[in-house]
Scaffold this active site. Structure first.
Site, PDB file in Angstrom:
ATOM      1  N   HIS A 187      23.905   8.062 -93.692  1.00  0.00           N
ATOM      2  CA  HIS A 187      24.566   9.150 -92.968  1.00  0.00           C
ATOM      3  C   HIS A 187      24.037  10.496 -93.445  1.00  0.00           C
ATOM      4  O   HIS A 187      23.359  10.592 -94.471  1.00  0.00           O
ATOM      5  CB  HIS A 187      26.084   9.102 -93.193  1.00  0.00           C
ATOM      6  CG  HIS A 187      26.745   7.857 -92.695  1.00  0.00           C
ATOM      7  ND1 HIS A 187      27.064   7.661 -91.366  1.00  0.00           N
ATOM      8  CD2 HIS A 187      27.150   6.723 -93.343  1.00  0.00           C
ATOM      9  CE1 HIS A 187      27.639   6.478 -91.216  1.00  0.00           C
ATOM     10  NE2 HIS A 187      27.702   5.889 -92.405  1.00  0.00           N
ATOM     11  N   ASP A 240      25.214  17.599 -89.900  1.00  0.00           N
ATOM     12  CA  ASP A 240      24.594  18.732 -89.221  1.00  0.00           C
ATOM     13  C   ASP A 240      25.693  19.730 -88.906  1.00  0.00           C
ATOM     14  O   ASP A 240      26.598  19.451 -88.113  1.00  0.00           O
ATOM     15  CB  ASP A 240      23.903  18.229 -87.946  1.00  0.00           C
ATOM     16  CG  ASP A 240      23.477  19.345 -86.996  1.00  0.00           C
ATOM     17  OD1 ASP A 240      23.616  20.535 -87.333  1.00  0.00           O
ATOM     18  OD2 ASP A 240      23.000  19.024 -85.889  1.00  0.00           O
ATOM     19  N   HIS A 249      26.684  23.086 -87.116  1.00  0.00           N
ATOM     20  CA  HIS A 249      26.207  24.026 -86.111  1.00  0.00           C
ATOM     21  C   HIS A 249      26.325  25.468 -86.593  1.00  0.00           C
ATOM     22  O   HIS A 249      25.683  26.361 -86.023  1.00  0.00           O
ATOM     23  CB  HIS A 249      26.984  23.839 -84.808  1.00  0.00           C
ATOM     24  CG  HIS A 249      26.583  22.622 -84.040  1.00  0.00           C
ATOM     25  ND1 HIS A 249      26.841  22.466 -82.688  1.00  0.00           N
ATOM     26  CD2 HIS A 249      25.932  21.493 -84.422  1.00  0.00           C
ATOM     27  CE1 HIS A 249      26.374  21.301 -82.272  1.00  0.00           C
ATOM     28  NE2 HIS A 249      25.823  20.680 -83.317  1.00  0.00           N
ATOM     29  N   HIS A 279      28.578  17.361 -87.237  1.00  0.00           N
ATOM     30  CA  HIS A 279      28.537  15.948 -86.872  1.00  0.00           C
ATOM     31  C   HIS A 279      27.448  15.244 -87.668  1.00  0.00           C
ATOM     32  O   HIS A 279      26.563  15.878 -88.261  1.00  0.00           O
ATOM     33  CB  HIS A 279      28.315  15.766 -85.373  1.00  0.00           C
ATOM     34  CG  HIS A 279      27.021  16.339 -84.845  1.00  0.00           C
ATOM     35  ND1 HIS A 279      25.835  15.633 -84.841  1.00  0.00           N
ATOM     36  CD2 HIS A 279      26.745  17.554 -84.297  1.00  0.00           C
ATOM     37  CE1 HIS A 279      24.891  16.370 -84.314  1.00  0.00           C
ATOM     38  NE2 HIS A 279      25.405  17.551 -83.972  1.00  0.00           N
ATOM     39  N   CYS A 280      27.507  13.927 -87.676  1.00  0.00           N
ATOM     40  CA  CYS A 280      26.476  13.122 -88.302  1.00  0.00           C
ATOM     41  C   CYS A 280      25.266  13.083 -87.375  1.00  0.00           C
ATOM     42  O   CYS A 280      25.422  13.062 -86.149  1.00  0.00           O
ATOM     43  CB  CYS A 280      26.999  11.714 -88.569  1.00  0.00           C
ATOM     44  SG  CYS A 280      25.979  10.744 -89.699  1.00  0.00           S
ATOM     45  N   HIS A 294      26.498   7.538 -83.752  1.00  0.00           N
ATOM     46  CA  HIS A 294      27.364   8.006 -84.834  1.00  0.00           C
ATOM     47  C   HIS A 294      28.401   9.010 -84.323  1.00  0.00           C
ATOM     48  O   HIS A 294      29.561   8.988 -84.737  1.00  0.00           O
ATOM     49  CB  HIS A 294      26.518   8.629 -85.949  1.00  0.00           C
ATOM     50  CG  HIS A 294      25.865   7.621 -86.845  1.00  0.00           C
ATOM     51  ND1 HIS A 294      26.035   7.614 -88.224  1.00  0.00           N
ATOM     52  CD2 HIS A 294      25.059   6.569 -86.571  1.00  0.00           C
ATOM     53  CE1 HIS A 294      25.346   6.601 -88.741  1.00  0.00           C
ATOM     54  NE2 HIS A 294      24.742   5.962 -87.754  1.00  0.00           N
ATOM     55  N   MET A 332      32.097  10.517 -85.777  1.00  0.00           N
ATOM     56  CA  MET A 332      31.602  11.399 -86.836  1.00  0.00           C
ATOM     57  C   MET A 332      31.346  12.819 -86.349  1.00  0.00           C
ATOM     58  O   MET A 332      30.210  13.253 -86.143  1.00  0.00           O
ATOM     59  CB  MET A 332      30.340  10.812 -87.463  1.00  0.00           C
ATOM     60  CG  MET A 332      30.594   9.482 -88.166  1.00  0.00           C
ATOM     61  SD  MET A 332      29.305   9.015 -89.334  1.00  0.00           S
ATOM     62  CE  MET A 332      29.738  10.054 -90.744  1.00  0.00           C
ATOM     63  N   HIS A 366      43.836  22.554 -70.982  1.00  0.00           N
ATOM     64  CA  HIS A 366      44.887  23.257 -70.237  1.00  0.00           C
ATOM     65  C   HIS A 366      46.219  22.946 -70.892  1.00  0.00           C
ATOM     66  O   HIS A 366      46.515  21.791 -71.214  1.00  0.00           O
ATOM     67  CB  HIS A 366      44.908  22.789 -68.779  1.00  0.00           C
ATOM     68  CG  HIS A 366      46.047  23.334 -67.979  1.00  0.00           C
ATOM     69  ND1 HIS A 366      46.062  24.622 -67.494  1.00  0.00           N
ATOM     70  CD2 HIS A 366      47.218  22.763 -67.578  1.00  0.00           C
ATOM     71  CE1 HIS A 366      47.193  24.820 -66.829  1.00  0.00           C
ATOM     72  NE2 HIS A 366      47.917  23.712 -66.868  1.00  0.00           N
ATOM     73  N   GLU A 398      44.251  30.170 -67.487  1.00  0.00           N
ATOM     74  CA  GLU A 398      45.054  28.988 -67.177  1.00  0.00           C
ATOM     75  C   GLU A 398      44.404  27.725 -67.739  1.00  0.00           C
ATOM     76  O   GLU A 398      45.065  26.807 -68.202  1.00  0.00           O
ATOM     77  CB  GLU A 398      45.239  28.846 -65.670  1.00  0.00           C
ATOM     78  CG  GLU A 398      43.928  28.753 -64.898  1.00  0.00           C
ATOM     79  CD  GLU A 398      44.121  28.694 -63.405  1.00  0.00           C
ATOM     80  OE1 GLU A 398      44.951  27.899 -62.950  1.00  0.00           O
ATOM     81  OE2 GLU A 398      43.422  29.458 -62.690  1.00  0.00           O
ATOM     82  N   THR A 399      43.089  27.666 -67.671  1.00  0.00           N
ATOM     83  CA  THR A 399      42.291  26.554 -68.167  1.00  0.00           C
ATOM     84  C   THR A 399      41.018  27.147 -68.737  1.00  0.00           C
ATOM     85  O   THR A 399      40.503  28.130 -68.198  1.00  0.00           O
ATOM     86  CB  THR A 399      41.947  25.574 -67.029  1.00  0.00           C
ATOM     87  OG1 THR A 399      43.163  25.071 -66.460  1.00  0.00           O
ATOM     88  CG2 THR A 399      41.118  24.398 -67.530  1.00  0.00           C
ATOM     89  N   HIS A 432      41.904  18.990 -68.234  1.00  0.00           N
ATOM     90  CA  HIS A 432      42.311  19.090 -66.834  1.00  0.00           C
ATOM     91  C   HIS A 432      41.333  18.439 -65.872  1.00  0.00           C
ATOM     92  O   HIS A 432      41.367  18.702 -64.663  1.00  0.00           O
ATOM     93  CB  HIS A 432      42.600  20.541 -66.419  1.00  0.00           C
ATOM     94  CG  HIS A 432      43.694  20.651 -65.411  1.00  0.00           C
ATOM     95  ND1 HIS A 432      43.512  20.332 -64.070  1.00  0.00           N
ATOM     96  CD2 HIS A 432      44.998  21.008 -65.532  1.00  0.00           C
ATOM     97  CE1 HIS A 432      44.638  20.517 -63.420  1.00  0.00           C
ATOM     98  NE2 HIS A 432      45.568  20.918 -64.279  1.00  0.00           N
TER      99      HIS A 432
END
Length: 362
Positions: free
Chosen positions: A114, A117, A119, A154-155, A164, A169, A274, A298-299, A325
């Protein structure tokens, strides 16, 4: 794939050379603070704004490969791979200018290699090139949180990244501005509670009778799972690892008058959060706090591979449904949760003027 290997090799060589330098690292002189992580949807205690100098915030996460139940009603299971045993992994919070220092542990009881990463990080495949660990190994990664916002991690092991990720992950890192969150006019925003909702698209293979299959290990499930994944049609779309994870005893809670920050992450697919009966008073759809938030949504749209944030002050009591939604994914595949809100009802905002009754005869 060859380019990927060359990139990893070059990054590893640079790391070795840097490690051999006799020069003192000025970051070592900063205050180091150890933080105990908690399982989502909760987030560890943190200051929302700070006047202190940048620090090195130290976290420790243990990778767990284990079977989890993703639908208790039907007993459907997933051979999951997790950060710290939860789907998603714990949310980490630092301030802009701080350093994130993570000790990542891959116990000998696991079967797979494993890495991680981030971001939010700059260089070395987001840390993925410097954190590859086999079972029985651990690694320490440090990077500067040089931009505010909500970011996923994430992996990302070579050749197996999507498997993964859809096996559990991923997680979220929130980098707060040092002076805290602000609305579009620059006024301070302070939340009373913060919750992490991470959306997972899951791909569970079925047998010849149409029943969901179960496996003894993640490796056993690999071939069948990849075949389902390549169809791009998830069998489940869930919040925080399973159907109903944020309902019943797992529901999020608030009181009328409290402000809640909802962090919504999706490592793989686009989604549309939402809050039924509520709104996004202030929403950072892309999760980047250096950009002004939008008002009264709203969303909101969270693109795959990112995390966004929505700030809402509750005005009415009751059970609020928090959903994707795409209502098919919410009600048929599992992407729904609840917020239980206590307080006094306000008739001015909503009132049943007349109860249901027979239609009067003319």
């Amino acid at each position: 794939m060859k380019v990927f290997r060359l990139c990893v090799a070059a990054t590893a060589l640079a790391s070795v050379l840097a490690g051999g330098s006799a020069l003192a690292d000025p970051v070592d002189k900063l205050e180091h603070v150890k933080v105990e992580l908690v399982a989502p949807p909760l987030v560890h205690a943190h200051e929302q704004a700070t006047k202190a100098a940048p620090k090195v915030i130290q976290f420790r996460m243990v990778i767990e490969e284990k079977k989890v139940v993703i639908d208790e009603e039907n007993g459907t299971t997933l051979q999951a791979m997790t950060f710290n045993g939860s789907m998603p992994g714990p949310t980490m919070v630092v301030h802009e200018g701080d350093y994130v220092e993570l000790t990542l542990v891959n116990p000998a009881t696991n079967a797979l290699e494993h890495n991680i990463d981030f971001h939010a990080a700059t260089g070395a495949l987001g840390g993925g090139g410097l954190t590859v660990i086999k079972p029985g190994e651990q690694v320490v990664l440090r990077f500067k949180a040089d931009r505010p916002g909500t970011f996923i991690y994430h992996c990302a092991p070579e050749g197996m990244v999507p498997w993964h990720v859809v096996s559990g992950m991923s997680g979220t890192l929130m980098v707060l501005p040092r002076d805290g969150l602000k609305d579009a006019q620059g006024n301070p925003l302070r939340y009373d509670k913060v919750y992490t909702i991470s959306e997972f698209d899951l791909y569970i293979p079925k047998d010849e009778n149409g029943e969901y299959k179960t496996y003894d290990t993640a490796l056993d499930s690999y071939g069948d799972t990849v075949e389902v994944m390549r169809g791009l049609v998830p069998t489940h779309v869930v919040f925080n690892g399973k159907v109903g994870s944020l309902t019943g005893d797992g529901a999020m809670t608030a009181n009328v008058g409290e402000s809640v920050l909802f962090i919504h992450a999706s490592a793989n697919r686009d989604t549309r959060p939402h809050l039924i009966g509520g709104h996004g008073d202030w929403v950072w759809e892309t999760g980047k706090f250096a950009n002004a938030p939008e008002k009264d949504l709203e969303t909101w749209f969270i693109r795959g591979g990112s995390a966004g944030a929505a700030f809402y002050t509750f005005k009415q009591p009751g059970i609020y449904a928090y959903v994707n939604h795409n209502l098919i994914e919410a009600f048929e595949l599992g992407a729904a949760g609840h917020v239980k809100v206590d307080g006094k009802w306000n008739d001015d905002l909503m009132k049943q003027v007349a109860a249901p009754a027979p239609i009067p005869a003319k």
